[in-house]
Write a protein that holds these residues in place. Structure first.
Motif, PDB file in Angstrom:
ATOM      1  N   TYR A 172     -31.897  14.832  34.375  1.00 52.37           N
ATOM      2  CA  TYR A 172     -31.648  15.037  33.319  1.00 52.37           C
ATOM      3  C   TYR A 172     -32.104  16.504  32.284  1.00 52.37           C
ATOM      4  O   TYR A 172     -31.460  17.080  31.704  1.00 52.37           O
ATOM      5  CB  TYR A 172     -31.908  14.144  32.057  1.00 52.37           C
ATOM      6  N   LEU A 173     -33.043  16.528  33.378  1.00 49.53           N
ATOM      7  CA  LEU A 173     -33.589  18.273  32.986  1.00 49.53           C
ATOM      8  C   LEU A 173     -32.522  19.367  33.860  1.00 49.53           C
ATOM      9  O   LEU A 173     -32.179  18.938  34.247  1.00 49.53           O
ATOM     10  CB  LEU A 173     -34.615  18.774  33.618  1.00 49.53           C
ATOM     11  N   ASP A 174     -31.596  20.747  33.424  1.00 47.59           N
ATOM     12  CA  ASP A 174     -31.454  21.291  33.417  1.00 47.59           C
ATOM     13  C   ASP A 174     -31.741  22.515  34.589  1.00 47.59           C
ATOM     14  O   ASP A 174     -31.997  23.210  33.114  1.00 47.59           O
ATOM     15  CB  ASP A 174     -29.832  21.873  32.949  1.00 47.59           C
ATOM     16  N   PRO A 175     -32.114  22.080  35.884  1.00 47.69           N
ATOM     17  CA  PRO A 175     -32.476  23.556  36.651  1.00 47.69           C
ATOM     18  C   PRO A 175     -32.652  25.028  35.978  1.00 47.69           C
ATOM     19  O   PRO A 175     -32.907  26.163  35.913  1.00 47.69           O
ATOM     20  CB  PRO A 175     -32.825  23.468  37.639  1.00 47.69           C
ATOM     21  N   ALA A 176     -30.882  24.944  35.798  1.00 41.30           N
ATOM     22  CA  ALA A 176     -30.398  26.094  36.169  1.00 41.30           C
ATOM     23  C   ALA A 176     -30.623  27.166  34.887  1.00 41.30           C
ATOM     24  O   ALA A 176     -30.283  28.124  34.473  1.00 41.30           O
ATOM     25  CB  ALA A 176     -28.979  25.918  36.508  1.00 41.30           C
ATOM     26  N   SER A 177     -31.516  26.289  33.521  1.00 43.33           N
ATOM     27  CA  SER A 177     -31.038  26.580  32.134  1.00 43.33           C
ATOM     28  C   SER A 177     -32.529  25.806  31.629  1.00 43.33           C
ATOM     29  O   SER A 177     -32.298  24.878  31.042  1.00 43.33           O
ATOM     30  CB  SER A 177     -29.631  26.149  31.145  1.00 43.33           C
ATOM     31  N   PRO A 178     -33.615  26.400  31.894  1.00 46.35           N
ATOM     32  CA  PRO A 178     -34.561  25.901  31.365  1.00 46.35           C
ATOM     33  C   PRO A 178     -34.826  25.475  29.821  1.00 46.35           C
ATOM     34  O   PRO A 178     -33.609  25.999  29.002  1.00 46.35           O
ATOM     35  CB  PRO A 178     -35.400  27.196  31.331  1.00 46.35           C
ATOM     36  N   GLY A 179     -34.750  24.533  29.708  1.00 47.59           N
ATOM     37  CA  GLY A 179     -34.680  24.095  27.842  1.00 47.59           C
ATOM     38  C   GLY A 179     -33.428  23.363  28.053  1.00 47.59           C
ATOM     39  O   GLY A 179     -33.760  22.880  26.658  1.00 47.59           O
ATOM     40  N   THR A 180     -33.180  23.422  28.849  1.00 47.16           N
ATOM     41  CA  THR A 180     -32.083  21.990  28.336  1.00 47.16           C
ATOM     42  C   THR A 180     -31.795  20.824  28.860  1.00 47.16           C
ATOM     43  O   THR A 180     -32.524  20.558  30.620  1.00 47.16           O
ATOM     44  CB  THR A 180     -30.666  23.121  28.857  1.00 47.16           C
ATOM     45  N   VAL A 181     -31.759  19.672  28.411  1.00 48.49           N
ATOM     46  CA  VAL A 181     -31.158  18.555  29.376  1.00 48.49           C
ATOM     47  C   VAL A 181     -30.000  18.153  28.946  1.00 48.49           C
ATOM     48  O   VAL A 181     -29.356  18.239  28.437  1.00 48.49           O
ATOM     49  CB  VAL A 181     -31.967  17.207  28.185  1.00 48.49           C
ATOM     50  N   SER A 182     -29.702  17.379  29.909  1.00 50.56           N
ATOM     51  CA  SER A 182     -28.280  16.211  30.002  1.00 50.56           C
ATOM     52  C   SER A 182     -28.246  15.112  29.315  1.00 50.56           C
ATOM     53  O   SER A 182     -28.997  14.742  28.900  1.00 50.56           O
ATOM     54  CB  SER A 182     -27.806  16.104  31.307  1.00 50.56           C
ATOM     55  N   THR A 183     -27.218  14.766  27.593  1.00 49.62           N
ATOM     56  CA  THR A 183     -27.816  13.427  27.009  1.00 49.62           C
ATOM     57  C   THR A 183     -26.857  12.372  28.286  1.00 49.62           C
ATOM     58  O   THR A 183     -26.017  13.170  29.384  1.00 49.62           O
ATOM     59  CB  THR A 183     -26.992  13.852  26.316  1.00 49.62           C
ATOM     60  N   PRO A 184     -26.755  11.748  27.730  1.00 53.26           N
ATOM     61  CA  PRO A 184     -26.156   9.963  28.710  1.00 53.26           C
ATOM     62  C   PRO A 184     -24.328  10.339  28.994  1.00 53.26           C
ATOM     63  O   PRO A 184     -23.830   9.758  29.810  1.00 53.26           O
ATOM     64  CB  PRO A 184     -26.258   9.032  27.847  1.00 53.26           C
ATOM     65  N   ASP A 185     -23.918  11.438  27.570  1.00 54.79           N
ATOM     66  CA  ASP A 185     -22.398  11.472  27.852  1.00 54.79           C
ATOM     67  C   ASP A 185     -21.932  12.501  28.901  1.00 54.79           C
ATOM     68  O   ASP A 185     -20.930  13.108  28.441  1.00 54.79           O
ATOM     69  CB  ASP A 185     -22.177  10.998  26.696  1.00 54.79           C
ATOM     70  N   GLY A 186     -23.082  13.543  29.198  1.00 52.57           N
ATOM     71  CA  GLY A 186     -23.080  14.751  29.753  1.00 52.57           C
ATOM     72  C   GLY A 186     -23.214  16.192  29.310  1.00 52.57           C
ATOM     73  O   GLY A 186     -22.835  17.318  29.729  1.00 52.57           O
ATOM     74  N   GLU A 187     -23.257  15.755  27.861  1.00 52.40           N
ATOM     75  CA  GLU A 187     -22.993  17.023  27.495  1.00 52.40           C
ATOM     76  C   GLU A 187     -24.683  17.898  27.230  1.00 52.40           C
ATOM     77  O   GLU A 187     -25.565  16.783  27.507  1.00 52.40           O
ATOM     78  CB  GLU A 187     -22.661  17.405  25.844  1.00 52.40           C
ATOM     79  N   ALA A 188     -24.532  19.154  26.834  1.00 49.66           N
ATOM     80  CA  ALA A 188     -26.330  20.085  26.947  1.00 49.66           C
ATOM     81  C   ALA A 188     -26.536  20.219  26.038  1.00 49.66           C
ATOM     82  O   ALA A 188     -25.307  19.736  24.854  1.00 49.66           O
ATOM     83  CB  ALA A 188     -25.945  21.485  27.628  1.00 49.66           C
ATOM     84  N   CYS A 189     -27.692  19.626  25.850  1.00 48.01           N
ATOM     85  CA  CYS A 189     -28.999  20.041  24.346  1.00 48.01           C
ATOM     86  C   CYS A 189     -29.678  20.384  24.752  1.00 48.01           C
ATOM     87  O   CYS A 189     -30.883  20.424  25.340  1.00 48.01           O
ATOM     88  CB  CYS A 189     -29.099  18.585  24.136  1.00 48.01           C
ATOM     89  N   SER A 190     -30.126  21.320  24.213  1.00 47.96           N
ATOM     90  CA  SER A 190     -30.898  21.880  24.424  1.00 47.96           C
ATOM     91  C   SER A 190     -32.364  21.625  23.924  1.00 47.96           C
ATOM     92  O   SER A 190     -32.029  20.717  22.486  1.00 47.96           O
ATOM     93  CB  SER A 190     -31.673  23.778  23.459  1.00 47.96           C
ATOM     94  N   PHE A 191     -34.133  22.144  23.330  1.00 53.26           N
ATOM     95  CA  PHE A 191     -35.240  21.299  24.103  1.00 53.26           C
ATOM     96  C   PHE A 191     -36.352  22.655  23.693  1.00 53.26           C
ATOM     97  O   PHE A 191     -35.538  23.308  24.162  1.00 53.26           O
ATOM     98  CB  PHE A 191     -36.055  20.163  23.741  1.00 53.26           C
ATOM     99  N   THR A 192     -36.937  22.543  22.621  1.00 51.18           N
ATOM    100  CA  THR A 192     -38.601  23.512  22.446  1.00 51.18           C
ATOM    101  C   THR A 192     -40.077  22.526  22.548  1.00 51.18           C
ATOM    102  O   THR A 192     -39.447  21.686  22.900  1.00 51.18           O
ATOM    103  CB  THR A 192     -38.081  24.406  21.446  1.00 51.18           C
TER     104      THR A 192
END
Length: 192
Positions: A172-192
């Motif tokens: 779920y963590l996107d290593p290419a975009s720190p601070g970003t996770v994939s939601t269950p439906d595959g969309e990117a979501c930022s967190f801090t």
């Protein structure tokens, strides 16, 4: 172990319990779902120990959790023995979101904590049950948000040669975009 005569099982459990450094005894079995009538008071008595005793039930489909199986599991739980499950992802058995969700929900309803969802070991004659790892990961990704976290098993691959299990669940963590996770439906979501 639950196929043994209660007298024999009691001897083994007691022998293990007498070893000072053994703190946990874990029994894996299909007996509670395949032959629930075998879970007699005598067999349950044989599992009695002052060590931490755990039972891991092997079940692969919701239909295995019959009223009789659930009654057998409740009898184990009444002895203060926690019950976990171990399932294998199998083509044509539990390889859809609906069937896997039904299995996980049936386990939770029976008060069984889903523990492991195994990727099928490569063994002669089982190729028709094979589900690719990527497909298993996609199934789990689709289940995120559909079942409670209590129903969430660890998807594992048992490394050949007795080297243990490794988790292979979806990332779920996107290593290419720190601070970003994939939601269950595959969309990117930022967190801090």
């Amino acid at each position: 172990p639950l196929m043994l005569a209660p007298r024999r099982l009691k001897h083994i459990v007691q022998s293990l319990s007498d070893i000072p450094h053994i703190e946990t005894i874990r029994i894996h079995s299909r007996v509670p779902v395949a032959d629930p009538a075998r879970m007699t008071e005598e067999l349950l008595d044989a599992m009695e120990t002052d060590r931490a005793m755990w039972l891991v039930v092997h079940a692969n489909h919701a239909s295995e959790l019959t009223p009789q199986a659930t009654k057998a599991i409740r009898a184990v739980l009444s002895r203060a023995i926690p019950v976990l499950s171990q399932s294998v992802l199998l083509r044509g058995v539990n390889d859809t979101v609906e069937s896997l969700e039904a299995l996980l929900r049936a386990l939770i309803k029976a008060r069984v904590k889903p523990y492991y969802l195994h990727h099928l070991d490569a063994a002669a004659g089982t190729g028709h049950f094979h589900v690719p790892v990527a497909e298993g990961q996609a199934l789990l990704r689709q289940l995120r948000g559909r079942v409670t976290g209590l129903a969430w098993p660890t998807y594992v691959l048992d490394i050949p040669g007795g080297r243990g299990k490794v988790p292979i669940g979806p990332e779920y963590l996107d290593p290419a975009s720190p601070g970003t996770v994939s939601t269950p439906d595959g969309e990117a979501c930022s967190f801090t």
